[in-house]
Structure formats: structure tokens, C-alpha cells
Design a protein around this motif. Structure first.
Motif, mmCIF file in Angstrom:
data_model
loop_
_atom_site.group_PDB
_atom_site.id
_atom_site.type_symbol
_atom_site.label_atom_id
_atom_site.label_comp_id
_atom_site.label_asym_id
_atom_site.label_seq_id
_atom_site.Cartn_x
_atom_site.Cartn_y
_atom_site.Cartn_z
ATOM 1 N N GLN A 26 157.594 155.546 22.456
ATOM 2 C CA GLN A 26 158.244 154.356 22.995
ATOM 3 C C GLN A 26 157.217 153.364 23.556
ATOM 4 O OE1 GLN A 26 160.872 154.669 26.501
ATOM 5 N NE2 GLN A 26 162.500 153.931 25.145
ATOM 6 N N VAL A 27 156.190 153.886 24.202
ATOM 7 C CA VAL A 27 155.115 153.018 24.719
ATOM 8 C C VAL A 27 154.427 152.306 23.546
ATOM 9 C CG1 VAL A 27 152.841 153.044 25.843
ATOM 10 C CG2 VAL A 27 154.763 154.282 26.867
ATOM 11 N N ALA A 28 154.163 153.047 22.475
ATOM 12 C CA ALA A 28 153.539 152.444 21.287
ATOM 13 C C ALA A 28 154.465 151.397 20.665
ATOM 14 C CB ALA A 28 153.196 153.527 20.265
ATOM 15 N N ASP A 29 155.770 151.703 20.589
ATOM 16 C CA ASP A 29 156.731 150.737 20.045
ATOM 17 C C ASP A 29 156.760 149.470 20.892
ATOM 18 O OD1 ASP A 29 157.424 152.510 18.033
ATOM 19 O OD2 ASP A 29 159.309 153.143 18.985
ATOM 20 N N ARG A 30 156.697 149.650 22.199
ATOM 21 C CA ARG A 30 156.734 148.486 23.105
ATOM 22 C C ARG A 30 155.507 147.596 22.896
ATOM 23 N NH1 ARG A 30 158.569 148.629 29.293
ATOM 24 N NH2 ARG A 30 158.546 146.400 29.627
ATOM 25 N N LYS A 31 154.344 148.226 22.730
ATOM 26 C CA LYS A 31 153.119 147.452 22.483
ATOM 27 C C LYS A 31 153.208 146.715 21.157
ATOM 28 C CE LYS A 31 149.997 150.226 25.279
ATOM 29 N NZ LYS A 31 148.920 151.211 25.292
ATOM 30 N N SER A 32 153.740 147.383 20.136
ATOM 31 C CA SER A 32 153.871 146.763 18.810
ATOM 32 C C SER A 32 154.858 145.606 18.825
ATOM 33 C CB SER A 32 154.342 147.795 17.774
ATOM 34 O OG SER A 32 153.356 148.764 17.572
ATOM 35 N N ALA A 33 155.942 145.775 19.580
ATOM 36 C CA ALA A 33 156.978 144.739 19.619
ATOM 37 C C ALA A 33 156.544 143.539 20.452
ATOM 38 C CB ALA A 33 158.276 145.320 20.179
ATOM 39 N N ASP A 34 155.646 143.746 21.402
ATOM 40 C CA ASP A 34 155.119 142.688 22.271
ATOM 41 C C ASP A 34 156.253 141.865 22.882
ATOM 42 O OD1 ASP A 34 153.017 141.422 23.570
ATOM 43 O OD2 ASP A 34 152.755 139.938 21.966
ATOM 44 N N ASP A 35 156.343 140.591 22.578
ATOM 45 C CA ASP A 35 157.365 139.717 23.169
ATOM 46 C C ASP A 35 158.769 139.993 22.631
ATOM 47 O OD1 ASP A 35 155.486 138.492 24.753
ATOM 48 O OD2 ASP A 35 155.160 136.808 23.370
ATOM 49 N N ASN A 36 158.861 140.719 21.530
ATOM 50 C CA ASN A 36 160.167 141.030 20.945
ATOM 51 C C ASN A 36 160.822 142.260 21.593
ATOM 52 O OD1 ASN A 36 160.089 138.908 19.088
ATOM 53 N ND2 ASN A 36 158.823 140.123 17.693
ATOM 54 N N TRP A 37 160.142 142.889 22.549
ATOM 55 C CA TRP A 37 160.692 144.080 23.219
ATOM 56 C C TRP A 37 161.887 143.659 24.080
ATOM 57 C CZ3 TRP A 37 160.316 149.115 22.597
ATOM 58 C CH2 TRP A 37 160.789 149.975 23.600
ATOM 59 N N LYS A 38 163.004 144.299 23.871
ATOM 60 C CA LYS A 38 164.235 143.955 24.573
ATOM 61 C C LYS A 38 164.670 145.061 25.541
ATOM 62 C CE LYS A 38 165.502 140.559 21.450
ATOM 63 N NZ LYS A 38 164.193 140.039 21.193
ATOM 64 N N GLY A 39 163.803 146.027 25.779
ATOM 65 C CA GLY A 39 164.190 147.196 26.550
ATOM 66 C C GLY A 39 163.989 147.098 28.044
ATOM 67 N N ALA A 40 163.498 145.998 28.537
ATOM 68 C CA ALA A 40 163.241 145.883 29.971
ATOM 69 C C ALA A 40 164.535 146.069 30.756
ATOM 70 C CB ALA A 40 162.622 144.526 30.282
ATOM 71 N N GLY A 41 164.502 146.958 31.729
ATOM 72 C CA GLY A 41 165.648 147.179 32.595
ATOM 73 C C GLY A 41 166.643 148.198 32.093
ATOM 74 N N HIS A 42 166.545 148.607 30.820
ATOM 75 C CA HIS A 42 167.480 149.603 30.297
ATOM 76 C C HIS A 42 167.205 150.987 30.880
ATOM 77 C CE1 HIS A 42 169.577 147.128 27.420
ATOM 78 N NE2 HIS A 42 168.462 146.793 26.787
ATOM 79 N N GLY A 43 165.938 151.374 30.958
ATOM 80 C CA GLY A 43 165.580 152.704 31.436
ATOM 81 C C GLY A 43 165.983 153.812 30.476
ATOM 82 N N LEU A 44 166.173 153.476 29.211
ATOM 83 C CA LEU A 44 166.610 154.468 28.223
ATOM 84 C C LEU A 44 165.430 155.250 27.668
ATOM 85 C CD1 LEU A 44 169.148 152.231 26.246
ATOM 86 C CD2 LEU A 44 169.658 153.942 28.008
ATOM 87 N N VAL A 45 165.663 156.509 27.384
ATOM 88 C CA VAL A 45 164.628 157.354 26.789
ATOM 89 C C VAL A 45 164.565 157.128 25.285
ATOM 90 C CG1 VAL A 45 163.914 159.759 26.383
ATOM 91 C CG2 VAL A 45 164.910 159.097 28.589
ATOM 92 N N PHE A 46 165.710 156.962 24.656
ATOM 93 C CA PHE A 46 165.768 156.752 23.214
ATOM 94 C C PHE A 46 166.307 155.361 22.948
ATOM 95 C CE2 PHE A 46 165.983 161.297 23.855
ATOM 96 C CZ PHE A 46 165.013 161.742 22.975
ATOM 97 N N THR A 47 165.525 154.563 22.231
ATOM 98 C CA THR A 47 165.896 153.192 21.903
ATOM 99 C C THR A 47 165.527 152.909 20.460
ATOM 100 O OG1 THR A 47 163.721 152.330 22.552
ATOM 101 C CG2 THR A 47 165.423 152.410 24.271
ATOM 102 N N THR A 48 165.903 151.719 20.009
ATOM 103 C CA THR A 48 165.415 151.245 18.713
ATOM 104 C C THR A 48 163.947 150.867 18.882
ATOM 105 O OG1 THR A 48 165.987 148.952 19.171
ATOM 106 C CG2 THR A 48 167.704 150.317 18.133
ATOM 107 N N ARG A 49 163.302 150.474 17.797
ATOM 108 C CA ARG A 49 161.881 150.107 17.873
ATOM 109 C C ARG A 49 161.621 148.857 18.717
ATOM 110 N NH1 ARG A 49 158.608 153.197 14.692
ATOM 111 N NH2 ARG A 49 159.630 154.279 12.977
ATOM 112 N N ASN A 50 162.670 148.069 18.958
ATOM 113 C CA ASN A 50 162.464 146.892 19.811
ATOM 114 C C ASN A 50 163.058 147.074 21.209
ATOM 115 O OD1 ASN A 50 165.165 146.559 19.298
ATOM 116 N ND2 ASN A 50 165.001 144.515 18.416
ATOM 117 N N GLY A 51 163.444 148.318 21.542
ATOM 118 C CA GLY A 51 163.862 148.627 22.902
ATOM 119 C C GLY A 51 165.337 148.504 23.204
ATOM 120 N N THR A 52 166.142 148.161 22.215
ATOM 121 C CA THR A 52 167.580 148.047 22.456
ATOM 122 C C THR A 52 168.249 149.422 22.349
ATOM 123 O OG1 THR A 52 168.008 147.558 20.129
ATOM 124 C CG2 THR A 52 167.684 145.667 21.615
ATOM 125 N N PRO A 53 169.432 149.563 22.959
ATOM 126 C CA PRO A 53 170.149 150.838 22.843
ATOM 127 C C PRO A 53 170.474 151.165 21.389
ATOM 128 C CG PRO A 53 171.107 149.482 24.581
ATOM 129 C CD PRO A 53 170.130 148.614 23.835
#
Length: 150
Positions: A23-50
Motif C-alpha cells: 500500500q505504501v508503494a501504491d501510494r508513492k506510485s499514485a502520488d497526487d492521484n492517491w485518494k486514500g487519505a483519511g480512510h484508514g483502510l488496510v485493503f484499498t484499490t491501487r489509488n487508495g479508494t475502498p
């Protein structure tokens, strides 16, 4: 249940740590496209969404087929967890709390079953008591293979 603590086997902890690293690697790859901020989810899509439930079920089915596991629903994992804990003599209240139930009756009536090999083992012990013929417990008398379909 965000922030809840649960006991897990070390194999699960290892897998969850690997997931966190991915997930950390996915977040770095997604950069500004990461949408997972505030979710606190363990499993997400590659851009951080549920993950959408239908996508989770589809992925789980594909993984099950690849692993050679007979078809089960993702939800059936709860039943398996409860049954395995029950077979290992876990306290019913503890199983209830792990599953998040408000009633032990729900836990024991719906979420546990006893595997056939556990039934055989229990009945072999009953047979040893009934036999009480001086034979040593565990002597092979063929009873381990006895089962009857009802």
C-alpha cells in the motif's frame, strides 16, 4: 471498529505487514492521484479508494480457483474462523467478541460447525471409554475410518 486491537496468528501479521508495504508503494506510485487519505483502510484499490464488494468477491473467487479451493463465499471465511477457534477449544465468549456478535447463541448456532474428523476423534474417545477393555487409548482398531452418512 477503527483502531480495535485483535490477536492474530503470526502468519496473518506477516501478510498484513506485506500488504501495508504494498500500500505504501501504491501510494508513492499514485502520488497526487492517491485518494486514500483519511480512510484508514488496510485493503484499498491501487489509488487508495475502498474496494467495491463485487470486485472483492470476483478477486476472491479467482484466487480460490487458482489455489484449488472449492467454491466458497468470502463471507464463509467468518464461519471458518469461528469453527477453527471452536475446534481449538476457544471460549465461546471470545469467539463471539472476535466476530463482533452481541449474542453467544448467534455465534454458536450459525457460525460454528464441527468437522467430520473432529467428530470421529471424539467418538473414538467415547468408544475407548465404552470399551474399557484394558486396551490402550489410540490403539488402531479401524474405528478411525468409521463414519456413517445420515
Amino acid at each position: 471498529m477503527l483502531g480495535a486491537r485483535v490477536a492474530l496468528p503470526s502468519e496473518c501479521v506477516t501478510a498484513l505487514r506485506a500488504q501495508r508495504a504494498q500500500q505504501v508503494a501504491d501510494r508513492k506510485s499514485a502520488d497526487d492521484n492517491w485518494k486514500g487519505a483519511g480512510h484508514g483502510l488496510v485493503f484499498t484499490t491501487r489509488n487508495g479508494t475502498p474496494i467495491e464488494p463485487c470486485n472483492l468477491n470476483r478477486s476472491f473467487e479467482a484466487l480460490s480457483i487458482r489455489a484449488g479451493v472449492h467454491k466458497v463465499r468470502f463471507h464463509d471465511l467468518r464461519h471458518t474462523c469461528a469453527s477453527l477457534l471452536h475446534e481449538q477449544a476457544a471460549d465461546a465468549r471470545m469467539i463471539m467478541e472476535v466476530l463482533g456478535h452481541s449474542s453467544i447463541r448467534v455465534t454458536m448456532d450459525i457460525y460454528t460447525f464441527v468437522r467430520l474428523d473432529s467428530q470421529r476423534s471424539a467418538f473414538n474417545r467415547v468408544g475407548e471409554v465404552l470399551r474399557n477393555d484394558g486396551s490402550e487409548p489410540g490403539e488402531d482398531d479401524g474405528a478411525a475410518d468409521a463414519s456413517v452418512a445420515i
